[in-house]
Design a protein around this motif. Sequence first.
Motif, short mmCIF file in Angstrom:
data_model
loop_
_atom_site.label_atom_id
_atom_site.label_comp_id
_atom_site.label_asym_id
_atom_site.label_seq_id
_atom_site.Cartn_x
_atom_site.Cartn_y
_atom_site.Cartn_z
N UNK B 3 0.83 -1.20 0.00
CA UNK B 3 0.00 0.00 0.00
C UNK B 3 0.87 1.24 0.00
N UNK B 161 -23.71 5.88 -4.99
CA UNK B 161 -22.50 5.29 -5.59
C UNK B 161 -22.86 4.47 -6.83
N UNK B 172 -17.52 7.86 -6.54
CA UNK B 172 -17.03 6.53 -6.88
C UNK B 172 -16.32 6.54 -8.23
N UNK B 176 -12.44 5.89 -9.33
CA UNK B 176 -12.06 4.98 -10.42
C UNK B 176 -11.12 5.66 -11.41
N UNK B 183 -3.30 2.84 -10.66
CA UNK B 183 -3.40 1.41 -10.34
C UNK B 183 -3.33 1.15 -8.84
N UNK B 184 -3.98 2.02 -8.07
CA UNK B 184 -4.01 1.84 -6.63
C UNK B 184 -5.45 1.80 -6.13
N UNK B 185 -6.16 0.70 -6.46
CA UNK B 185 -7.58 0.64 -6.08
C UNK B 185 -7.81 0.70 -4.57
N UNK B 186 -7.01 -0.03 -3.81
CA UNK B 186 -7.26 -0.09 -2.36
C UNK B 186 -7.24 1.31 -1.76
N UNK B 187 -6.17 2.07 -2.09
CA UNK B 187 -6.01 3.39 -1.50
C UNK B 187 -7.17 4.32 -1.88
N UNK B 189 -10.25 3.62 -3.27
CA UNK B 189 -11.59 3.25 -2.80
C UNK B 189 -11.72 3.51 -1.30
N UNK B 190 -10.62 3.28 -0.58
CA UNK B 190 -10.66 3.57 0.85
C UNK B 190 -10.84 5.08 1.08
N UNK B 192 -12.29 7.10 -0.94
CA UNK B 192 -13.68 7.42 -1.28
C UNK B 192 -14.61 7.02 -0.14
N UNK B 193 -14.36 5.82 0.41
CA UNK B 193 -15.18 5.36 1.54
C UNK B 193 -15.11 6.36 2.68
N UNK B 196 -17.32 9.29 1.87
CA UNK B 196 -18.72 8.94 2.08
C UNK B 196 -19.05 8.95 3.57
N UNK B 197 -18.12 8.39 4.34
CA UNK B 197 -18.36 8.28 5.78
C UNK B 197 -18.55 9.66 6.41
#
Lengths: 253, 218, 215
Positions: B3, B161, B172, B176, B183-187, B189-190, B192-193, B196-197
């Motif tokens: 990460x 979303x 969202x 993307x 190419x860092x989806x985890x970072x 999307x987290x 973004x989450x 949202x939170x």
Amino acid sequence: MTNQAFVTIKNAAKSYGNLEVLKDINLTVERGQIVAIIGPSGSGKSTLLRAINELDPLTSGEVWLEDVQINKKLPFRQYEAHVNQVRQDIGMVFQHFNLFPHLTVRGNITLAPRMLKGLSEADANKLAEEQLAKVGLSEKIDEYPSRLSGGQKQRVAIARALAMKPKVMLFDEATSALDPELVEEVNQVMKQLAEEHMTMIIVTHEMDFAASVCDRVLFMDQGVVVEEGPPSVIFQNPKEERTRNFLRKHLSR
Amino acid sequence: MGLDFSVVPDYFGVLAMGAGWTIAITICAGLLSFFGGIVFAVIALYGHWALRLPVRAFAFLFMGTPLLLQLFLIYFGLIQIGIDLPAFVAGVIGLGLHFAVYNSELIQASILAVDKGQYEGARTLGLSRGQTLRRIVIPQAVRAVIPPMGNNMIALLKDSALVSVIGVMELTLAAQQAISRTYRPFEFYLAAAFCYYIVNLALEAGLRHLERRIAASR
Amino acid sequence: MDYELILRVYPFFIEAAWVTIQLSILTALLGLTCGALGAAARMSRLAVFRWIGATYVSIIRGTPALIQIFILYFGGPQIGIQLDSFSAGTIALGVNIGAYMTETIRGAIQSVDRGQTEAARTLGMGRWETMRKVVLPQAARMMIRPLGVNINALIKGTALVAPISVVELTYTAQRFIGSTYKPFEMFLLSGLLYMIIIYAVGQVINWLDRRARIT
Ligand SMILES: Nc1ncnc2c1ncn2[C@@H]1O[C@H](COP(=O)(O)OP(=O)(O)OP(=O)(O)O)[C@@H](O)[C@H]1O
Ligand SMILES: [Mg+2]
């Protein structure tokens, strides 16, 4: 066996935050004695009663049953095992019965003896039949609580408590949720226990009952025992002004 | 691969813009679902059968199927009948209609509860049926269901979303975009989450405030 | 309405419906497990567990399920979790609905009258014995309907795995909309199947609920 301290409460105090609900209460109940606790609403009667079996533990002070201290300070697991053990010796009857609605009368009575005392099904059934006969409800053994009247529910609750063969019984306004015509049947059961010399501590608003059944009466107000003595003294000749005021309101009704 | 969150700040602007669009969609669709809910409720209860039946059928369909499927229907359905709306508008319509159906259910139950007591009182004052509904029954019924409708708004925020799937630019899809470059989806999307939170917390606080004000004004 | 088309493609939808059913069942089972653990944690004696339970519920319910699915499916490989789309979808959805079920289960348990616990404890029954023999049997009856609502939402929620290409109903509808340009037909076909599944599950819930109420 008389004159032997059975339940002993020493310097009991309890507060909820800043609210002192019990203040330095001392009480000794002898074996076979029947003690009534009376007093205005909010005076701490239930709290005191519920402190005896650790439902509402005291903030300070001691509670003893014979030579066992009930409210011992112990690590959590040991404490749990300890109270589970001593509670088996202390029966309690609630204002709202608290029967288990998902179990039949039989199930209500046999649950704890089977689980805690390892009684076989046959023995537990026999026990349930005995206790129900005592409260006069043998024919209701396979009913669910929802099909019983209030008076019947309370008698089953008493039978459930008695099935654990307790050394002392605590009653917290056992009849005040009942319709007036159902009160007597529960009082009868309690009188019968009195005749069998069951040690009892009874919180009640029924002065007549207290006068006729109890050996001693405690008058509580604002977390202290204001006055105590035999019913003849407390009801006919109270010393304290507060007691007189309370009784004037309650006896004139 | 491991990460590496150090790239996230580079896309702060993209995410912030996405969050802005998410809030915009939530507000627009929220308003649509609120007023749509009232209209559906009134039609379902009091409308002429020629209106009532289709509205009820529509509600039945929309309560029994996934939102995502409904979004596909609306987006591609509108194109097919020759209406080429921007994705944003299609997304707002889809989300708004979906939650309008749920709000309508709440409002209907509430109208029926209010109507019983209030109707006769108002009619004896000489108000007509329509006036009674518009002036007395509906305002009261809607106020009574603000708290449960608030829960629908919270659900709407999160379900917004889904419009990323039909190409609406929001949080969202913004994540993307960042992912397609890093190419860092985890970072992302987290991240973004996390956004949202935060928005969700703010919305919940706002709704609690609104509830208290309504309770106080009673 | 293009009936001929519907007749031609419906076998694909039936197959997809089966995937949706499998997803729903697995997600429900995982959700119930997470919900039971979550509720136990939230009502634990130990503050750490209560905190873990509350955080789980708050984070999962505070963020979109779609993002949760994406984090697990696309982000998982970065932290060494390599899952196929069906597994990732099932796990993410199960953990998601588990947070909602946590609150449902906790609510049902807490709605059991405190007097029930007091009566059992007074008889000398321990915390766990009381929970198992007195509280849970009563709470279980009250949970059935609200858990049914969770499951209803979950079935519709399985559509969220379409974006990670699990070939379930919504994915299939999307694919056929793209290739046939018949959105209404595809919507109705898949919608009908969703509603049949939801109806059937609703019947099971009703049956369970009625059975629990008899005694
Ligand atoms: N869990 C609690 N938290 C805070 N205060 C409490 C709690 N339980 C009891 N109290 C307070 O303690 C005081 C004594 O309550 P208690 O129930 O012992 O009175 P009581 O004499 O039994 O009254 P009643 O005749 O109405 O049953 C009351 O002022 C009550 O409000
Ligand atoms: Mg009391």
